[in-house]
Design a protein around this motif. Structure first.
Motif, PDB file in Angstrom:
ATOM      1  N   LYS A   7       0.836  -1.208   0.000  1.00 28.52           N
ATOM      2  CA  LYS A   7       0.000   0.000   0.000  1.00 28.52           C
ATOM      3  C   LYS A   7       0.868   1.256   0.000  1.00 28.52           C
ATOM      4  CE  LYS A   7      -3.925   2.310   0.590  1.00 28.52           C
ATOM      5  NZ  LYS A   7      -3.423   3.664   0.834  1.00 28.52           N
ATOM      6  N   LYS A   8       1.919   1.254   0.807  1.00 26.50           N
ATOM      7  CA  LYS A   8       2.821   2.403   0.845  1.00 26.50           C
ATOM      8  C   LYS A   8       3.491   2.627  -0.503  1.00 26.50           C
ATOM      9  CE  LYS A   8       3.878   2.321   5.801  1.00 26.50           C
ATOM     10  NZ  LYS A   8       4.938   2.104   6.814  1.00 26.50           N
ATOM     11  N   LEU A   9       3.895   1.531  -1.141  1.00 28.31           N
ATOM     12  CA  LEU A   9       4.523   1.639  -2.456  1.00 28.31           C
ATOM     13  C   LEU A   9       3.557   2.243  -3.476  1.00 28.31           C
ATOM     14  CD1 LEU A   9       6.436  -1.766  -2.632  1.00 28.31           C
ATOM     15  CD2 LEU A   9       7.460   0.519  -2.539  1.00 28.31           C
ATOM     16  N   TRP A  10       2.295   1.801  -3.416  1.00 26.68           N
ATOM     17  CA  TRP A  10       1.280   2.342  -4.331  1.00 26.68           C
ATOM     18  C   TRP A  10       1.058   3.833  -4.087  1.00 26.68           C
ATOM     19  CZ3 TRP A  10      -1.228   1.599  -8.695  1.00 26.68           C
ATOM     20  CH2 TRP A  10      -2.368   2.356  -8.956  1.00 26.68           C
ATOM     21  N   ASP A  11       0.968   4.225  -2.830  1.00 30.64           N
ATOM     22  CA  ASP A  11       0.739   5.624  -2.499  1.00 30.64           C
ATOM     23  C   ASP A  11       1.890   6.506  -2.971  1.00 30.64           C
ATOM     24  OD1 ASP A  11      -1.682   5.016  -1.349  1.00 30.64           O
ATOM     25  OD2 ASP A  11      -0.894   4.932   0.703  1.00 30.64           O
ATOM     26  N   ARG A  12       3.104   5.955  -2.946  1.00 24.72           N
ATOM     27  CA  ARG A  12       4.272   6.736  -3.360  1.00 24.72           C
ATOM     28  C   ARG A  12       4.511   6.693  -4.865  1.00 24.72           C
ATOM     29  NH1 ARG A  12       6.972   4.391   1.342  1.00 24.72           N
ATOM     30  NH2 ARG A  12       8.111   2.984  -0.050  1.00 24.72           N
ATOM     31  N   LEU A  13       3.786   5.830  -5.562  1.00 21.60           N
ATOM     32  CA  LEU A  13       3.998   5.659  -6.994  1.00 21.60           C
ATOM     33  C   LEU A  13       3.683   6.942  -7.742  1.00 21.60           C
ATOM     34  CD1 LEU A  13       4.727   3.459  -9.110  1.00 21.60           C
ATOM     35  CD2 LEU A  13       2.274   3.085  -9.388  1.00 21.60           C
ATOM     36  N   ASP A  14       4.559   7.298  -8.690  1.00 26.83           N
ATOM     37  CA  ASP A  14       4.335   8.486  -9.502  1.00 26.83           C
ATOM     38  C   ASP A  14       3.004   8.359 -10.230  1.00 26.83           C
ATOM     39  OD1 ASP A  14       4.525   9.967 -12.245  1.00 26.83           O
ATOM     40  OD2 ASP A  14       6.085  10.865 -11.011  1.00 26.83           O
ATOM     41  N   LYS A  15       2.221   9.445 -10.233  1.00 30.80           N
ATOM     42  CA  LYS A  15       0.878   9.403 -10.830  1.00 30.80           C
ATOM     43  C   LYS A  15       0.924   9.036 -12.312  1.00 30.80           C
ATOM     44  CE  LYS A  15       0.580  14.342 -11.987  1.00 30.80           C
ATOM     45  NZ  LYS A  15      -0.209  15.588 -11.809  1.00 30.80           N
ATOM     46  N   ASN A  16       2.058   9.320 -12.974  1.00 32.24           N
ATOM     47  CA  ASN A  16       2.169   8.982 -14.391  1.00 32.24           C
ATOM     48  C   ASN A  16       2.294   7.478 -14.625  1.00 32.24           C
ATOM     49  OD1 ASN A  16       2.083  11.688 -15.310  1.00 32.24           O
ATOM     50  ND2 ASN A  16       4.235  11.942 -14.782  1.00 32.24           N
ATOM     51  N   SER A  17       2.570   6.740 -13.545  1.00 37.52           N
ATOM     52  CA  SER A  17       2.627   5.281 -13.652  1.00 37.52           C
ATOM     53  C   SER A  17       1.294   4.623 -13.313  1.00 37.52           C
ATOM     54  CB  SER A  17       3.716   4.727 -12.725  1.00 37.52           C
ATOM     55  OG  SER A  17       4.990   5.147 -13.157  1.00 37.52           O
ATOM     56  N   LYS A  18       0.352   5.436 -12.813  1.00 38.06           N
ATOM     57  CA  LYS A  18      -0.957   4.896 -12.428  1.00 38.06           C
ATOM     58  C   LYS A  18      -1.922   4.975 -13.605  1.00 38.06           C
ATOM     59  CE  LYS A  18      -0.486   6.057  -7.518  1.00 38.06           C
ATOM     60  NZ  LYS A  18      -1.044   6.783  -6.366  1.00 38.06           N
ATOM     61  N   SER A  19      -1.599   4.215 -14.644  1.00 33.96           N
ATOM     62  CA  SER A  19      -2.433   4.215 -15.838  1.00 33.96           C
ATOM     63  C   SER A  19      -3.770   3.535 -15.551  1.00 33.96           C
ATOM     64  CB  SER A  19      -1.727   3.482 -16.983  1.00 33.96           C
ATOM     65  OG  SER A  19      -1.590   2.111 -16.660  1.00 33.96           O
ATOM     66  N   TYR A  20      -4.672   3.621 -16.497  1.00 34.29           N
ATOM     67  CA  TYR A  20      -6.011   3.037 -16.341  1.00 34.29           C
ATOM     68  C   TYR A  20      -5.932   1.554 -16.007  1.00 34.29           C
ATOM     69  CZ  TYR A  20     -10.738   1.559 -17.661  1.00 34.29           C
ATOM     70  OH  TYR A  20     -11.985   1.009 -17.670  1.00 34.29           O
ATOM     71  N   THR A  21      -5.162   0.805 -16.773  1.00 36.57           N
ATOM     72  CA  THR A  21      -5.055  -0.642 -16.547  1.00 36.57           C
ATOM     73  C   THR A  21      -4.403  -0.946 -15.210  1.00 36.57           C
ATOM     74  OG1 THR A  21      -4.904  -1.041 -18.930  1.00 36.57           O
ATOM     75  CG2 THR A  21      -4.156  -2.807 -17.485  1.00 36.57           C
ATOM     76  N   VAL A  22      -3.385  -0.180 -14.840  1.00 36.61           N
ATOM     77  CA  VAL A  22      -2.710  -0.393 -13.563  1.00 36.61           C
ATOM     78  C   VAL A  22      -3.659  -0.149 -12.399  1.00 36.61           C
ATOM     79  CG1 VAL A  22      -0.894   0.484 -12.044  1.00 36.61           C
ATOM     80  CG2 VAL A  22      -0.390   0.059 -14.445  1.00 36.61           C
ATOM     81  N   ARG A  23      -4.503   0.879 -12.496  1.00 39.83           N
ATOM     82  CA  ARG A  23      -5.482   1.158 -11.443  1.00 39.83           C
ATOM     83  C   ARG A  23      -6.485   0.020 -11.285  1.00 39.83           C
ATOM     84  NH1 ARG A  23      -5.664   6.297  -9.377  1.00 39.83           N
ATOM     85  NH2 ARG A  23      -4.326   7.820 -10.393  1.00 39.83           N
ATOM     86  N   VAL A  24      -6.917  -0.550 -12.409  1.00 42.29           N
ATOM     87  CA  VAL A  24      -7.839  -1.690 -12.361  1.00 42.29           C
ATOM     88  C   VAL A  24      -7.181  -2.878 -11.666  1.00 42.29           C
ATOM     89  CG1 VAL A  24      -9.098  -3.376 -13.748  1.00 42.29           C
ATOM     90  CG2 VAL A  24      -9.146  -0.968 -14.389  1.00 42.29           C
ATOM     91  N   LEU A  25      -5.943  -3.169 -12.041  1.00 37.37           N
ATOM     92  CA  LEU A  25      -5.221  -4.283 -11.428  1.00 37.37           C
ATOM     93  C   LEU A  25      -5.016  -4.044  -9.932  1.00 37.37           C
ATOM     94  CD1 LEU A  25      -2.525  -4.948 -14.185  1.00 37.37           C
ATOM     95  CD2 LEU A  25      -4.455  -6.421 -13.603  1.00 37.37           C
ATOM     96  N   ASN A  26      -4.684  -2.808  -9.567  1.00 35.67           N
ATOM     97  CA  ASN A  26      -4.471  -2.490  -8.162  1.00 35.67           C
ATOM     98  C   ASN A  26      -5.750  -2.652  -7.357  1.00 35.67           C
ATOM     99  OD1 ASN A  26      -2.638  -1.192  -6.020  1.00 35.67           O
ATOM    100  ND2 ASN A  26      -4.425   0.129  -5.988  1.00 35.67           N
ATOM    101  N   PHE A  27      -6.883  -2.250  -7.928  1.00 38.74           N
ATOM    102  CA  PHE A  27      -8.167  -2.387  -7.242  1.00 38.74           C
ATOM    103  C   PHE A  27      -8.419  -3.845  -6.879  1.00 38.74           C
ATOM    104  CE2 PHE A  27     -12.677  -3.366  -7.246  1.00 38.74           C
ATOM    105  CZ  PHE A  27     -13.213  -2.392  -6.431  1.00 38.74           C
ATOM    106  N   PHE A  28      -8.221  -4.751  -7.822  1.00 36.39           N
ATOM    107  CA  PHE A  28      -8.504  -6.155  -7.564  1.00 36.39           C
ATOM    108  C   PHE A  28      -7.414  -6.830  -6.736  1.00 36.39           C
ATOM    109  CE2 PHE A  28     -11.460  -5.646 -11.191  1.00 36.39           C
ATOM    110  CZ  PHE A  28     -12.593  -6.112 -10.550  1.00 36.39           C
ATOM    111  N   HIS A  29      -6.215  -6.237  -6.721  1.00 34.15           N
ATOM    112  CA  HIS A  29      -5.155  -6.763  -5.865  1.00 34.15           C
ATOM    113  C   HIS A  29      -5.592  -6.735  -4.401  1.00 34.15           C
ATOM    114  CE1 HIS A  29      -1.122  -7.465  -4.233  1.00 34.15           C
ATOM    115  NE2 HIS A  29      -1.353  -6.445  -3.419  1.00 34.15           N
ATOM    116  N   TYR A  30      -6.285  -5.658  -4.005  1.00 37.52           N
ATOM    117  CA  TYR A  30      -6.733  -5.508  -2.619  1.00 37.52           C
ATOM    118  C   TYR A  30      -8.142  -6.048  -2.385  1.00 37.52           C
ATOM    119  CZ  TYR A  30      -2.642  -2.626  -1.867  1.00 37.52           C
ATOM    120  OH  TYR A  30      -1.342  -2.192  -1.757  1.00 37.52           O
ATOM    121  N   ARG A  31      -8.804  -6.458  -3.446  1.00 35.94           N
ATOM    122  CA  ARG A  31     -10.182  -6.956  -3.324  1.00 35.94           C
ATOM    123  C   ARG A  31     -10.333  -8.245  -4.127  1.00 35.94           C
ATOM    124  NH1 ARG A  31      -9.650  -1.685  -3.903  1.00 35.94           N
ATOM    125  NH2 ARG A  31     -10.672  -0.229  -2.470  1.00 35.94           N
TER     126      ARG A  31
END
Length: 218
Positions: A7-31
């Motif tokens: 979670k800390k790594l995600w929060d620190r991740l540069d916003k330019n790396s948080k693409s649409y697909t990455v956000r979808v994958l991250n959502f399901f990683h925690y759910r």
């Protein structure tokens, strides 16, 4: 500990790396319990709508939506008209916060269409809830938005299946499908001699139209 570190790594991740697909994958990683039948999830269809409104030409798709609201939802016509005037500058914001405190600090609507102090929130539902519960949610968002926006130039609309009862201002998902179909027809007609230019737009629009069709059998 690994989850906390992740979670800390995600929060620190540069916003330019948080693409649409990455956000979808991250959502399901925690759910991970939501992966099953993910195509039915409210979040997934909402993301697809957000993505479509953000990527597709605003002068066709977003304008068609706002014009529909002007013509059919008189309570929200003033804010929709004001947004149309600033169409090219409208921001599509996922999950705008209600700015509440305590155990409600993470409360949010689903989609914000805004230009400066002109804001329209869309609360999306894909399965019916109690009519009173929906009314309370829309009222809570309206009150929060009134404080955020100093009491003017704002509105909240529910986006619901046809099986949902509502006493608030709402759009059906089938209305959204028709809006996208009409906008797609217009852009295809206007660019009929240069279809290659709009091929990507066609793919995104048709995907959303078909998803709504299959999700609600409309």
């Amino acid at each position: 500990m690994n989850e906390v570190n992740e979670k800390k790594l995600w929060d620190r991740l540069d916003k330019n790396s948080k693409s649409y697909t990455v956000r979808v994958l991250n959502f399901f990683h925690y759910r991970r319990n939501r992966i099953g039948q993910s195509w039915k999830r409210e979040e997934v269809l909402t993301w697809e709508l957000i993505r479509a409104l953000d990527v597709l030409p605003k002068n066709y798709f977003l304008k068609e939506l706002l014009e529909y609201i002007v013509e059919n939802k008189k309570e929200l016509a003033p804010v929709a008209k004001n947004l149309i005037k600033k169409l090219d500058k409208i921001c599509i914001i996922p999950y705008p916060k209600l700015n509440l405190s305590g155990n409600k600090k993470n409360s949010a609507s689903d989609i914000e269409l805004s230009y400066k102090n002109i804001k329209l929130w869309i609360e999306a539902k894909t399965v019916p809830i109690r009519k009173e519960e929906l009314r309370k949610q829309i009222l809570s968002q309206t009150e929060a938005l009134s404080k955020i926006n100093n009491g003017s130039n704002f509105g909240v609309i529910a986006l619901i299946p046809e099986t949902q009862e509502s006493t608030t201002v709402f759009l059906y998902w089938s209305d959204m499908k028709k809006i996208f179909e009409k906008a797609l027809y217009k852009i295809e007609h206007n660019y009929q001699n240069d279809i290659d230019l709009i091929r990507g737009y066609q793919i995104i629009a048709k995907e959303l139209i078909n998803r709504i069709q299959s999700r609600f059998n409309k």
